[in-house]
Motif scaffolding. Structure first.
Motif, PDB file in Angstrom:
ATOM      1  N   PRO A 273     -52.952 -12.277 -38.327  1.00 62.62           N
ATOM      2  CA  PRO A 273     -51.622 -11.697 -38.501  1.00 62.62           C
ATOM      3  C   PRO A 273     -50.558 -12.777 -38.724  1.00 62.62           C
ATOM      4  N   TYR A 274     -50.096 -12.890 -39.939  1.00 64.65           N
ATOM      5  CA  TYR A 274     -49.041 -13.852 -40.309  1.00 64.65           C
ATOM      6  C   TYR A 274     -48.505 -13.494 -41.691  1.00 64.65           C
ATOM      7  N   GLY A 275     -49.376 -13.504 -42.698  1.00 63.28           N
ATOM      8  CA  GLY A 275     -49.003 -13.056 -44.029  1.00 63.28           C
ATOM      9  C   GLY A 275     -47.938 -13.872 -44.701  1.00 63.28           C
ATOM     10  N   ASN A 276     -46.824 -13.210 -45.031  1.00 62.91           N
ATOM     11  CA  ASN A 276     -45.725 -13.851 -45.748  1.00 62.91           C
ATOM     12  C   ASN A 276     -44.664 -14.424 -44.816  1.00 62.91           C
TER      13      ASN A 276
ATOM     14  N   GLU B 263     -49.848  -8.664 -42.310  1.00 66.39           N
ATOM     15  CA  GLU B 263     -48.654  -8.566 -41.455  1.00 66.39           C
ATOM     16  C   GLU B 263     -48.689  -7.244 -40.710  1.00 66.39           C
ATOM     17  N   SER B 264     -48.150  -7.229 -39.524  1.00 61.22           N
ATOM     18  CA  SER B 264     -48.266  -6.052 -38.660  1.00 61.22           C
ATOM     19  C   SER B 264     -47.550  -4.824 -39.211  1.00 61.22           C
ATOM     20  N   LEU B 265     -46.426  -5.006 -39.896  1.00 63.98           N
ATOM     21  CA  LEU B 265     -45.648  -3.861 -40.379  1.00 63.98           C
ATOM     22  C   LEU B 265     -45.770  -3.634 -41.882  1.00 63.98           C
TER      23      LEU B 265
ATOM     24  N   CYS C 101     -39.947 -13.284 -40.810  1.00 61.96           N
ATOM     25  CA  CYS C 101     -40.971 -12.403 -41.373  1.00 61.96           C
ATOM     26  C   CYS C 101     -40.401 -11.508 -42.460  1.00 61.96           C
ATOM     27  N   GLN C 102     -41.264 -11.070 -43.345  1.00 58.99           N
ATOM     28  CA  GLN C 102     -40.863 -10.279 -44.502  1.00 58.99           C
ATOM     29  C   GLN C 102     -40.137  -9.004 -44.095  1.00 58.99           C
ATOM     30  N   HIS C 103     -40.581  -8.380 -43.007  1.00 59.68           N
ATOM     31  CA  HIS C 103     -39.977  -7.130 -42.563  1.00 59.68           C
ATOM     32  C   HIS C 103     -39.127  -7.323 -41.306  1.00 59.68           C
ATOM     33  N   GLY C 104     -38.582  -8.520 -41.143  1.00 59.94           N
ATOM     34  CA  GLY C 104     -37.632  -8.780 -40.085  1.00 59.94           C
ATOM     35  C   GLY C 104     -38.242  -9.135 -38.737  1.00 59.94           C
ATOM     36  N   GLU C 105     -37.366  -9.233 -37.744  1.00 60.01           N
ATOM     37  CA  GLU C 105     -37.770  -9.655 -36.407  1.00 60.01           C
ATOM     38  C   GLU C 105     -38.812  -8.742 -35.770  1.00 60.01           C
ATOM     39  N   PRO C 106     -38.729  -7.402 -35.956  1.00 58.99           N
ATOM     40  CA  PRO C 106     -39.769  -6.552 -35.362  1.00 58.99           C
ATOM     41  C   PRO C 106     -41.173  -6.910 -35.854  1.00 58.99           C
ATOM     42  N   GLU C 107     -41.285  -7.301 -37.117  1.00 58.08           N
ATOM     43  CA  GLU C 107     -42.607  -7.676 -37.621  1.00 58.08           C
ATOM     44  C   GLU C 107     -43.075  -8.992 -37.005  1.00 58.08           C
ATOM     45  N   CYS C 108     -42.173  -9.950 -36.821  1.00 54.57           N
ATOM     46  CA  CYS C 108     -42.560 -11.188 -36.136  1.00 54.57           C
ATOM     47  C   CYS C 108     -43.067 -10.882 -34.738  1.00 54.57           C
ATOM     48  N   ARG C 109     -42.388  -9.955 -34.061  1.00 57.70           N
ATOM     49  CA  ARG C 109     -42.828  -9.569 -32.720  1.00 57.70           C
ATOM     50  C   ARG C 109     -44.179  -8.869 -32.791  1.00 57.70           C
ATOM     51  N   GLY C 110     -44.345  -7.990 -33.784  1.00 62.63           N
ATOM     52  CA  GLY C 110     -45.615  -7.303 -33.953  1.00 62.63           C
ATOM     53  C   GLY C 110     -46.757  -8.263 -34.252  1.00 62.63           C
ATOM     54  N   ASN C 111     -46.484  -9.257 -35.118  1.00 64.04           N
ATOM     55  CA  ASN C 111     -47.507 -10.254 -35.431  1.00 64.04           C
ATOM     56  C   ASN C 111     -47.959 -10.992 -34.177  1.00 64.04           C
TER      57      ASN C 111
END
Length: 261
Positions: free
Chosen positions: A109-112, A78-80, A125-135
């Motif tokens: 990039p996907y992970g959990n 995951e990105s974050l 995403c596990q770390h919220g919307e910013p991580e989905c955007r980062g992925n």
């Protein structure tokens, strides 16, 4: 997307250290060369443009036997995710820099994350919307940049802020790819298609992943290999490679004939 660059890490270091001795000045290619050092020997045309064809030909002579398949390393992440960023910056990228002639890297990039049946928010995403955007940004960068993708993703992972670093890292390591093309990918159908593909790949893992980073070697996961990868991925790749070990693995001295001024 598989990342299998042609130039070895040893070659890139050699070219940079000797650049000012062969006419580049300040360890950079002349303005006519629009490629980063990691790509100087990717093709004859690039080597000629960057004026390193002689050096590339010399280094080609010490490359491993290309008939032996490289070690395939796939990172599900995951990105974050802090642990993913540490593995990327301290294990994966340094190892690939030195051993890219005997290994390939695939980034997923996907992970959990979870894929939802919702048009407004198709992923959580596990770390919220910013991580989905980062992925999604990283999935688009991997798709658009090809050979330079690992450089860009490493740059982002090792930065203080992953998302803020995306554009300058892209400009630094893949200047031929515009940031606007990444934005178009993220906002359009392509970004969601790439993320769906990553979701399918992640769900297909056998055994199913229980944490991230999750690393497979030649398509297989074992807890033993994961433990080794977390402590010394470099030694594990050398161990898994079935061909004649390159000098980077054995520590054997290599003599390259070249002149000095």
């Amino acid at each position: 997307m598989e990342i299998n660059m042609k130039v070895s890490g040893l070659l890139a270091v050699f070219l940079l250290l000797s650049a000012d001795k062969i006419g580049f000045g300040m360890s950079h290619p002349k303005p006519g060369c629009r490629y980063p050092p990691s790509q100087w020997c990717r093709s004859l045309e690039i080597a000629i443009e960057c004026k390193v064809q002689k050096q590339c030909m010399e280094m080609n002579a010490i490359r491993p036997n290309q008939t032996v398949p490289p070690v395939s390393v796939t990172l599900y992440y995951e990105s974050l995710c802090p642990a993913c960023r540490v593995f990327m910056s301290e294990q994966l990228f340094p190892t690939w820099t030195m051993l890219q002639d005997i290994m390939t890297v695939t980034l997923v990039p996907y992970g959990n994350a979870k894929e939802l049946l919702s048009a407004n928010s198709p992923f959580t995403c596990q770390h919220g919307e910013p991580e989905c955007r980062g992925n999604m940004i990283e999935a688009c960068i991997i798709h658009l940049t090809g050979h330079s993708a690992l450089h860009v993703i490493y740059c982002m992972a090792s930065a203080a802020n992953v998302l803020d670093a995306a554009e300058p890292c892209l400009e630094l390591y893949a200047p031929s790819v515009s940031w606007s093309s990444v934005v178009s990918c993220v906002r359009g159908a392509l970004g969601y298609q790439l993320m769906h593909s990553n979701a399918v790949m992640t769900r297909a893992l056998n055994p199913a992943h229980t944490h991230i980073p999750w690393v497979t070697f030649n398509g297989e996961y074992t807890e033993e290999n994961e433990d080794k990868a977390m402590s010394s991925l470099y030694h594990l790749v050398c161990q898994l490679y079935k061909g004649v070990k390159p000098p980077a693995c054995t520590g054997a001295p290599v003599r390259v004939d070249r002149s000095f001024c």
